[in-house]
Enzyme design. Structure first.
Site, PDB file in Angstrom:
ATOM      1  N   HIS A  42       0.822  -1.211   0.000  1.00 22.24           N
ATOM      2  CA  HIS A  42       0.000   0.000   0.000  1.00 22.24           C
ATOM      3  C   HIS A  42       0.856   1.262   0.000  1.00 22.24           C
ATOM      4  O   HIS A  42       0.334   2.358  -0.231  1.00 22.24           O
ATOM      5  CB  HIS A  42      -0.914  -0.024   1.228  1.00 22.24           C
ATOM      6  CG  HIS A  42      -2.318   0.430   0.968  1.00 22.24           C
ATOM      7  ND1 HIS A  42      -2.890   0.506  -0.284  1.00 22.24           N
ATOM      8  CD2 HIS A  42      -3.290   0.846   1.835  1.00 22.24           C
ATOM      9  CE1 HIS A  42      -4.140   0.935  -0.190  1.00 22.24           C
ATOM     10  NE2 HIS A  42      -4.397   1.155   1.081  1.00 22.24           N
ATOM     11  N   ASN A  88      -6.635   6.786   4.174  1.00 22.72           N
ATOM     12  CA  ASN A  88      -8.054   7.073   3.939  1.00 22.72           C
ATOM     13  C   ASN A  88      -8.405   8.551   4.036  1.00 22.72           C
ATOM     14  O   ASN A  88      -9.512   8.953   3.676  1.00 22.72           O
ATOM     15  CB  ASN A  88      -8.929   6.285   4.921  1.00 22.72           C
ATOM     16  CG  ASN A  88      -8.861   4.794   4.678  1.00 22.72           C
ATOM     17  OD1 ASN A  88      -8.108   4.321   3.832  1.00 22.72           O
ATOM     18  ND2 ASN A  88      -9.645   4.037   5.427  1.00 22.72           N
TER      19      ASN A  88
END
Length: 204
Positions: A42, A88
Site C-alpha cells: 500500500h 483514507n
C-alpha cells in the site's frame, strides 16, 4: 465539480500558515505513515516518491507547518507532498496545499498502488474511477474533482482466500521494477505531458 473543494479553500484562507515554496506542480505519494507500514504494498507511492527525491538530490521531506503534510521541493516549480494522515484521509493533507498555491487538479500527480494491474506494471491516466482505493476517494472528495493525474503501480490481486486489506499490508521490496518505472513516468509527465508519457511507459 470544482478543482479544489470549498472546505479546502476556506481552510487555506483562514488557517495560519507560513509561505510554501512557489510551485506549479504537486507530486503526491500515497501511503500510510509509520514504520509498521513503511515497506508494504500500500506504500509503493511513498517508495516511488522517495526514489524521486533521491534521484533529484533534494532535501528530505519535512513537516509543512500548519498543514497535515510533509513537503520538499522536487525540482524548480515542483513540490513533493505527502499527507501525514493515514491513507483514507490523504486529501486532507494535499487539498489545502493545492488551494494555497492555486494549483489545479490537472497539475497534481498522484502515485499509488493499483490492484487491477499486474505487479511491476505502471499505467498513467487522468481522472476516472477510484476503483475502491480509499486514498483516491479522499483526494477526490477534498479536491472536488477526479481530474488529477495518476501514476498507477501494479501490485496484482491477492491470491484466493486472502483478504485485500491483509494483502496490501504485506511487505514488498523497495527496488521492485514498478517503483523505478513509476519514478521515470513522473519525470516524463513533468517534462513532456500525459500523452508522451503514456506512449513511453505503456509499452513496457
Amino acid at each position: 465539480m470544482t478543482s479544489v473543494s470549498f472546505l479546502s479553500k476556506i481552510q487555506a484562507l483562514f488557517a495560519p500558515k507560513p509561505e510554501l515554496p512557489a510551485a506549479k506542480w504537486l507530486v503526491v505519494g500515497l501511503g500510510n505513515p509509520g514504520a509498521k507500514y513503511e515497506s508494504t504494498r500500500h506504500n509503493v507511492g511513498y517508495m516511488c516518491q522517495d526514489m524521486l527525491i533521491d534521484a533529484h538530490q533534494q532535501q528530505p521531506l519535512t513537516p509543512a507547518t500548519g498543514y497535515k503534510a510533509l513537503t520538499t521541493q522536487l525540482a524548480p516549480g515542483v513540490l513533493a507532498v505527502r499527507s501525514t494522515t493515514f491513507m483514507n484521509h490523504s486529501g486532507q493533507g494535499v487539498a489545502p496545499i493545492a488551494a494555497a498555491l492555486g494549483i489545479p487538479a490537472e497539475r497534481i500527480i498522484v502515485i499509488h498502488d493499483e490492484l487491477d494491474l499486474p505487479a511491476g506494471k505502471v499505467r498513467l491516466k487522468k481522472g476516472g474511477n477510484e476503483n475502491g482505493h480509499n486514498g483516491l476517494k479522499s483526494l477526490t472528495e477534498e479536491l472536488g474533482t477526479r481530474d488529477y493525474l495518476r501514476v498507477r503501480i501494479g501490485i496484482s490481486r491477492p491470491p484466493a482466500g486472502m483478504a485485500v486489506p491483509d494483502y496490501v499490508l504485506e511487505p514488498v521490496d523497495h527496488d521492485q521494477p514498478g517503483i523505478e518505472l513509476a519514478a521515470e513516468a513522473v519525470d516524463l509527465l513533468l517534462a513532456q505531458g500525459l500523452s508522451a508519457a503514456q506512449n513511453a511507459i505503456h509499452s513496457r
